[in-house]
Design a protein around this motif. Structure first.
Motif, PDB file in Angstrom:
ATOM      1  N   GLU A  46      11.610 -10.391 -35.217  1.00 43.73           N
ATOM      2  CA  GLU A  46      10.535 -11.120 -35.883  1.00 43.73           C
ATOM      3  C   GLU A  46       9.180 -10.773 -35.286  1.00 43.73           C
ATOM      4  OE1 GLU A  46      10.881 -15.341 -35.394  1.00 43.73           O
ATOM      5  OE2 GLU A  46      10.906 -15.236 -33.207  1.00 43.73           O
ATOM      6  N   TYR A  59      -3.071 -11.829 -35.987  1.00 41.72           N
ATOM      7  CA  TYR A  59      -2.102 -12.682 -36.688  1.00 41.72           C
ATOM      8  C   TYR A  59      -1.114 -13.211 -35.662  1.00 41.72           C
ATOM      9  CZ  TYR A  59       2.121 -13.955 -39.188  1.00 41.72           C
ATOM     10  OH  TYR A  59       3.218 -14.631 -39.635  1.00 41.72           O
ATOM     11  N   TYR A  60      -0.735 -14.473 -35.831  1.00 38.06           N
ATOM     12  CA  TYR A  60       0.265 -15.078 -34.954  1.00 38.06           C
ATOM     13  C   TYR A  60       1.326 -15.785 -35.787  1.00 38.06           C
ATOM     14  CZ  TYR A  60      -3.192 -14.320 -31.309  1.00 38.06           C
ATOM     15  OH  TYR A  60      -4.087 -13.743 -30.451  1.00 38.06           O
ATOM     16  N   ALA A  61       2.554 -15.657 -35.355  1.00 35.30           N
ATOM     17  CA  ALA A  61       3.612 -16.465 -35.955  1.00 35.30           C
ATOM     18  C   ALA A  61       3.320 -17.933 -35.667  1.00 35.30           C
ATOM     19  CB  ALA A  61       4.960 -16.067 -35.374  1.00 35.30           C
ATOM     20  N   ASP A  62       3.704 -18.798 -36.568  1.00 32.31           N
ATOM     21  CA  ASP A  62       3.439 -20.226 -36.399  1.00 32.31           C
ATOM     22  C   ASP A  62       4.017 -20.746 -35.082  1.00 32.31           C
ATOM     23  OD1 ASP A  62       3.804 -21.128 -39.927  1.00 32.31           O
ATOM     24  OD2 ASP A  62       2.097 -20.357 -38.799  1.00 32.31           O
ATOM     25  N   SER A  63       5.140 -20.197 -34.685  1.00 32.68           N
ATOM     26  CA  SER A  63       5.825 -20.694 -33.488  1.00 32.68           C
ATOM     27  C   SER A  63       5.060 -20.419 -32.196  1.00 32.68           C
ATOM     28  CB  SER A  63       7.226 -20.083 -33.400  1.00 32.68           C
ATOM     29  OG  SER A  63       7.146 -18.669 -33.373  1.00 32.68           O
ATOM     30  N   LYS A  65       1.411 -19.886 -32.223  1.00 28.34           N
ATOM     31  CA  LYS A  65      -0.021 -20.165 -32.370  1.00 28.34           C
ATOM     32  C   LYS A  65      -0.493 -21.167 -31.342  1.00 28.34           C
ATOM     33  CE  LYS A  65      -0.791 -19.249 -37.295  1.00 28.34           C
ATOM     34  NZ  LYS A  65      -1.006 -19.866 -38.622  1.00 28.34           N
ATOM     35  N   ASP A  90      11.366 -19.237 -26.559  1.00 25.40           N
ATOM     36  CA  ASP A  90      10.651 -17.959 -26.514  1.00 25.40           C
ATOM     37  C   ASP A  90      11.485 -16.867 -25.855  1.00 25.40           C
ATOM     38  OD1 ASP A  90       7.693 -19.827 -25.753  1.00 25.40           O
ATOM     39  OD2 ASP A  90       8.208 -18.910 -27.682  1.00 25.40           O
ATOM     40  N   THR A 106       0.938  -7.246 -40.846  1.00 28.68           N
ATOM     41  CA  THR A 106       1.853  -8.238 -40.288  1.00 28.68           C
ATOM     42  C   THR A 106       3.291  -7.951 -40.694  1.00 28.68           C
ATOM     43  OG1 THR A 106       1.620  -9.726 -42.183  1.00 28.68           O
ATOM     44  CG2 THR A 106       0.038  -9.982 -40.387  1.00 28.68           C
TER      45      THR A 106
END
Length: 124
Positions: A46, A59-63, A65, A90, A106
């Motif tokens: 991912e 860009y960051y994954a929501d998990s 941010k 993580d 992304t």
């Protein structure tokens, strides 16, 4: 020969921090998107964070941010991932990647070059 070499992984307690580095060689990626991805057993690889060629877009994954920060130093051909407030979820192998074509993306499939990965383990 293009190489991406990650470093900085390790074992850390929950709430701690790590800084991953990815040094590139063999070609210049200053005009290309770079990113960090992660993989845990049983899941697909991912996207964690990506950065545009000049660092102006991220860009960051929501998990992640608010906890992780991606940056790059084109003069040093290096991209970084600062990881703070780490959580057990993580825990993964983290991969650095570079795109041959895109200035920002992304999408995992847009990345052509990959490092060998570095293990990050977060204990509870």
């Amino acid at each position: 020969q293009v190489q991406l070499v990650e470093s900085g992984g390790g074992l850390v307690q929950a709430g701690g921090s790590l800084r991953l580095s990815c040094a590139t060689s063999g070609r210049t990626f200053s005009r290309n998107a770079m990113g960090w991805f992660r993989h845990t057993p049983g899941k697909e690889r991912e996207v964690v964070a990506t950065i545009s060629r000049n660092g102006g877009s991220t860009y960051y994954a929501d998990s992640v941010k608010g906890r992780f920060t991606i940056s790059r130093d084109n003069a040093k051909n290096t991209v970084y991932l600062q990881m703070n407030s780490l959580k057990p979820e993580d825990t993964a192998v983290y991969y650095c990647a570079a795109s041959a074509v895109y200035g920002f993306s992304t999408t995992r499939g847009h990345y052509d070059y990959w490092g060998q990965g570095t293990q990050v383990t977060v204990s509870s």
